[in-house]
Design a protein around this motif. Structure first.
Motif, mmCIF file in Angstrom:
data_model
loop_
_atom_site.group_PDB
_atom_site.id
_atom_site.type_symbol
_atom_site.label_atom_id
_atom_site.label_comp_id
_atom_site.label_asym_id
_atom_site.label_seq_id
_atom_site.Cartn_x
_atom_site.Cartn_y
_atom_site.Cartn_z
ATOM 1 N N THR A 83 60.154 22.829 2.127
ATOM 2 C CA THR A 83 59.912 21.658 2.969
ATOM 3 C C THR A 83 58.505 21.108 2.730
ATOM 4 O O THR A 83 57.646 21.782 2.147
ATOM 5 N N ILE A 84 58.282 19.914 3.226
ATOM 6 C CA ILE A 84 56.952 19.320 3.118
ATOM 7 C C ILE A 84 55.921 20.194 3.841
ATOM 8 O O ILE A 84 54.799 20.354 3.377
ATOM 9 N N THR B 106 55.588 17.804 12.844
ATOM 10 C CA THR B 106 55.972 17.037 11.657
ATOM 11 C C THR B 106 54.711 16.572 10.920
ATOM 12 O O THR B 106 53.638 16.476 11.500
ATOM 13 N N ASP C 271 52.940 10.202 8.198
ATOM 14 C CA ASP C 271 52.538 9.415 7.024
ATOM 15 C C ASP C 271 51.020 9.382 6.903
ATOM 16 O O ASP C 271 50.485 9.441 5.794
ATOM 17 N N ILE D 257 49.893 12.609 5.380
ATOM 18 C CA ILE D 257 50.248 12.615 3.961
ATOM 19 C C ILE D 257 49.222 11.820 3.164
ATOM 20 O O ILE D 257 48.722 12.288 2.133
ATOM 21 N N LYS D 258 48.894 10.627 3.630
ATOM 22 C CA LYS D 258 47.915 9.788 2.927
ATOM 23 C C LYS D 258 46.555 10.477 2.861
ATOM 24 O O LYS D 258 45.893 10.457 1.813
ATOM 25 N N CYS E 188 46.705 13.384 0.307
ATOM 26 C CA CYS E 188 46.766 12.882 -1.068
ATOM 27 C C CYS E 188 45.421 12.326 -1.516
ATOM 28 O O CYS E 188 44.991 12.572 -2.647
ATOM 29 N N GLU F 128 51.653 12.091 -4.035
ATOM 30 C CA GLU F 128 52.455 11.878 -2.828
ATOM 31 C C GLU F 128 53.907 12.268 -3.083
ATOM 32 O O GLU F 128 54.581 12.811 -2.202
ATOM 33 N N GLU F 129 54.383 12.018 -4.291
ATOM 34 C CA GLU F 129 55.767 12.383 -4.624
ATOM 35 C C GLU F 129 55.964 13.890 -4.517
ATOM 36 O O GLU F 129 56.960 14.367 -3.988
ATOM 37 N N LEU G 35 54.194 15.993 -2.667
ATOM 38 C CA LEU G 35 54.092 16.404 -1.274
ATOM 39 C C LEU G 35 55.375 16.092 -0.513
ATOM 40 O O LEU G 35 55.858 16.907 0.263
ATOM 41 N N ARG G 36 55.968 14.952 -0.799
ATOM 42 C CA ARG G 36 57.194 14.559 -0.082
ATOM 43 C C ARG G 36 58.458 15.240 -0.629
ATOM 44 O O ARG G 36 59.346 15.592 0.144
ATOM 45 N N THR G 37 58.524 15.437 -1.958
ATOM 46 C CA THR G 37 59.792 15.892 -2.562
ATOM 47 C C THR G 37 59.697 17.224 -3.307
ATOM 48 O O THR G 37 60.713 17.843 -3.578
#
Length: 127
Positions: free
Chosen positions: A2-3, A41, A44, A47-48, A51, A58-59, A61-63
Motif C-alpha cells: 500500500t501507499i 490516509t 495529496d 504526497i506532494k 515527493c 509520485e508514480e 509512491l502512489r502505485t
C-alpha cells in the motif's frame, strides 16, 4: 504493498526515524506513525511534500512502479537549494551567499576549489 507501506519503506530507505522524517514534511511523529500503521490516509498534500522533499517519484509512491527516486538536473537542484536557503532562518547561510557574491572573480575561484576539495574528501571518507 500500500501507499502507507511505501511511506514506511521510503523512510527506512532514507535511514530516518519518524520524528525527523515527519519534520521534513510538516507532520508530527504520531501522525506519521498513524500513516505507517494504516490508521491514517496519505493525503495529496502529504504526497506532494514527500515527493518534493525527497525527490521521490509520485508514480512510485502512489502505485509502486519504480524507480523510487527521480533524477533532478543541476538547475532544479539550484532552485531547491536557493528556495531552502531563503526559507531557512539560518543567518549564516544567507550571509555566506552574500559574502561569496561580494568576492572578486579570482577569489570566488579559490573558494570554489576549496569547497570542491572538501566535498571530495568528505565523499572519499564516507565511501
Amino acid at each position: 504493498m500500500t501507499i502507507n507501506e511505501r511511506v514506511r519503506e521510503l523512510r527506512k530507505e532514507l535511514r530516518m526515524n519518524q520524528t525527523d522524517f515527519g519534520e521534513k514534511i510538516a507532520l508530527t511523529q504520531s501522525h506519521l506513525a498513524g500513516i505507517e500503521n494504516e490508521k491514517r490516509t496519505v493525503t495529496d498534500r502529504t504526497i506532494k511534500l514527500i515527493c518534493t522533499e525527497f525527490n521521490v517519484s509520485e508514480e512510485w509512491l502512489r502505485t509502486g512502479k519504480k524507480p523510487i527516486f527521480i533524477e533532478i538536473n543541476d538547475e532544479d537542484k539550484f532552485s531547491q537549494a536557493f528556495a531552502a536557503a531563503s526559507m531557512e532562518e539560518d543567518d549564516f547561510i544567507k550571509a555566506l551567499l552574500i559574502e561569496y557574491m561580494d568576492l572578486s572573480k579570482e577569489d570566488r575561484k579559490i573558494v570554489k576549489e576549496l569547497i570542491k576539495n572538501i566535498a571530495a574528501r568528505t565523499k572519499k571518507s564516507s565511501d
